[in-house]
Design a protein around this motif. Structure first.
Motif, short mmCIF file in Angstrom:
data_model
loop_
_atom_site.label_atom_id
_atom_site.label_comp_id
_atom_site.label_asym_id
_atom_site.label_seq_id
_atom_site.Cartn_x
_atom_site.Cartn_y
_atom_site.Cartn_z
N UNK A 1 0.94 -1.17 -0.02
CA UNK A 1 -0.08 0.14 -0.02
C UNK A 1 0.80 1.20 0.15
N UNK A 2 2.05 1.16 0.66
CA UNK A 2 2.78 2.26 0.72
C UNK A 2 3.46 2.66 -0.68
N UNK A 3 3.79 1.49 -1.36
CA UNK A 3 4.09 1.80 -2.56
C UNK A 3 3.33 2.03 -3.80
N UNK A 4 1.92 2.03 -3.25
CA UNK A 4 0.95 2.45 -4.29
C UNK A 4 0.57 1.20 -5.08
N UNK A 5 0.99 -0.11 -4.50
CA UNK A 5 0.18 -1.25 -5.33
C UNK A 5 -0.88 -1.74 -5.00
N UNK A 6 -1.36 -1.58 -3.66
CA UNK A 6 -2.42 -2.03 -3.02
C UNK A 6 -3.76 -1.01 -3.09
N UNK A 7 -3.23 0.23 -2.31
CA UNK A 7 -4.22 1.04 -2.18
C UNK A 7 -5.16 0.40 -1.18
N UNK A 8 -6.47 1.36 -1.16
CA UNK A 8 -7.41 0.93 -0.40
C UNK A 8 -8.36 -0.08 -1.25
N UNK A 9 -8.71 -1.05 -0.77
CA UNK A 9 -9.20 -2.23 -1.88
C UNK A 9 -10.96 -1.60 -1.62
N UNK A 10 -11.41 -1.75 -2.78
CA UNK A 10 -12.87 -1.54 -2.89
C UNK A 10 -13.38 -2.72 -3.45
N UNK A 11 -14.29 -3.29 -2.77
CA UNK A 11 -14.99 -4.64 -3.05
C UNK A 11 -16.43 -4.57 -2.88
#
Length: 445
Positions: free
Chosen positions: A204-214
């Protein structure tokens, strides 16, 4: 790896669901004069006992945890205030992180010298007391499938019985073996959560995950749920009539097995089982989140109550002074923690979740060498085992203590800002919230 990540996400969703129940129950208690009076009456004997000890009377009746009780759980002022601290920290984690902080309670009590079986029984009793005093069941009755809940409880009560019997058997066999067993369970579960929580945070820090929207994913029946619902083993139970025309059906045998797993875990670990009920129902059985919420609250009351009373309290494995101290502390902690979510970035909250879980894992992992040495399974000196255990305890309490100090610092430095807003927590990483439940209801209608 993908299966492990999926399971981790399910565990997080379940932990978030439990945290929301904890916050609502705590709020109900603090806003009710009647419930606060009940809490005061429960605490009064403990307070009077402390005064009696301070005045020179060194004995207490067994129901307060006197020295002649089944367990060495005698009262001291230090132990009572330490239990409040543990409750505050668990509440802060629950409120701030939005995930159940109960996973640190048993490790914290065991680190303070409380035997594992006593820590488990006390934690369950604390959950039961909160569930009874802050019960929100009446608000969720419309969301409960009576057939699902009743069938699930058949399994959860059986599982809680097995878990309690296993813990007591191991304790009677060897108290050190009992502690090692409980510690090992926590090491595996917290180790798994720690690995994926840290990986999730760094991505998430690297911007790969972010806030997951499901959004909506929990309402669509997942593959496992579809498979289980397609197996027709009588009796078949109908549920979710308000979500899907005609409802859905599932065999009662799967509800009993699910309850068995939840009750077993709750009774062994000293948790309410809520962090397992949500993922099992939604992802495993294909039950809508709307129905799961009510059923989860329902099972927490009965599973924790049955486990704490019939499997631990009746055998003297509940430390009531600790339970009441933790209850008092958690009421404060969960409210403060939930407020600061309005002024703390979501990425930081995810980081603290990873940190808290990792601290619990390290604590229990470092406790294992001393227990293995005591049983003769490894060849190290007793002093070496004690030193490793002490290092784990210091790291754990420093981490949790620093987290608590930081939360209160943020709270007081943003007090004016928080006063101007309504105290509604905002957990970024979860799509499991009231607005989504309203959407589900509207879709079902």
């Amino acid at each position: 790896m993908s299966y492990g990540r999926d399971f981790y996400q399910m565990m997080v969703r379940g932990s978030e669901a439990y945290a929301r129940w904890d916050l609502e129950a705590s709020t109900n208690i603090l806003r009710s004069r009647k419930r606060m009076t009940v809490l005061f009456l429960l605490l009064l004997p403990i307070i009077l006992g402390g005064i009696a000890l301070a005045s020179g009377d060194g004995t207490l009746p067994n129901f307060l945890g006197g020295k002649t009780a089944y367990m060495p759980s005698h009262y001291t002022n230090l132990i009572f205030f330490a239990s409040i601290f543990v409750g505050v920290c668990a509440g802060l984690i629950t409120g701030c992180i939005g995930a159940g902080g109960g996973f640190i309670i048993a490790p914290a009590l065991m680190s303070a010298g409380v035997k594992g079986i006593l820590a488990v029984g006390t934690d369950l009793f604390h959950i039961f007391a909160k569930a009874i005093m802050g019960s929100v069941l009446h608000r969720k009755l419309g969301n409960i499938s009576v057939s699902l809940a009743g069938t699930f409880l058949v399994g959860s009560i059986a599982g809680a019985t097995l878990g309690g019997m296993l813990n007591r058997y191991l304790y009677d066999l060897n108290p050190v073996l009992s502690d090692l067993f409980i510690t090992t369970v926590y090491v595996f579960i917290l180790g798994f959560l720690s690995f994926y929580a840290l990986m999730d945070y760094f991505k998430a820090r690297k911007g790969e995950a972010g806030t997951e929207k499901s959004s909506g994913r929990a309402e669509a029946v997942p593959p496992m749920g579809k498979r289980l619902q397609s197996i027709h083993i009588p009796p078949m139970l109908t549920f979710d009539e308000g979500v899907t025309p005609g409802g859905r059906k599932i065999s009662a045998i799967f509800l009993v097995i699910s309850g068995l797993l939840v009750g077993l875990a709750a009774s062994i670990m000293g948790v309410g089982g809520g962090f397992l009920t949500f993922p099992i129902f939604v992802y495993g059985l294909g039950v809508s989140s709307m129905t799961t919420v009510g059923t989860d609250i329902f099972q927490i009351v009965f599973t924790a109550g049955y486990s704490s009373l019939s499997q631990y309290a009746f055998y003297g494995f509940v430390f009531y002074t600790l339970a009441m101290g933790m209850l008092l502390g958690s009421l404060i902690g969960v409210q403060v923690g939930s407020l600061i979510t309005k002024v703390v970035p979501g990425i930081m909250i995810r980081g603290f979740f990873a940190l808290a879980v990792t601290a619990g894992f390290i604590n229990r992992f470092f406790a294992m060498p001393a227990k293995l040495q005591g049983l003769g399974y490894i060849q190290i000196t007793k002093s070496m085992g004690a030193m490793i255990n002490t290092v784990g305890n210091v790291l754990f309490f420093l981490t949790i203590g620093a987290f608590a100090v930081w939360v209160f610092y943020v709270f007081f430095t943003h007090l004016n800002e928080l006063r101007s807003e309504h105290p509604a927590p905002n957990y970024e990483k979860s799509d499991f919230n009231d607005s989504n439940l309203k959407e589900v209801r509207s879709e079902g209608n």
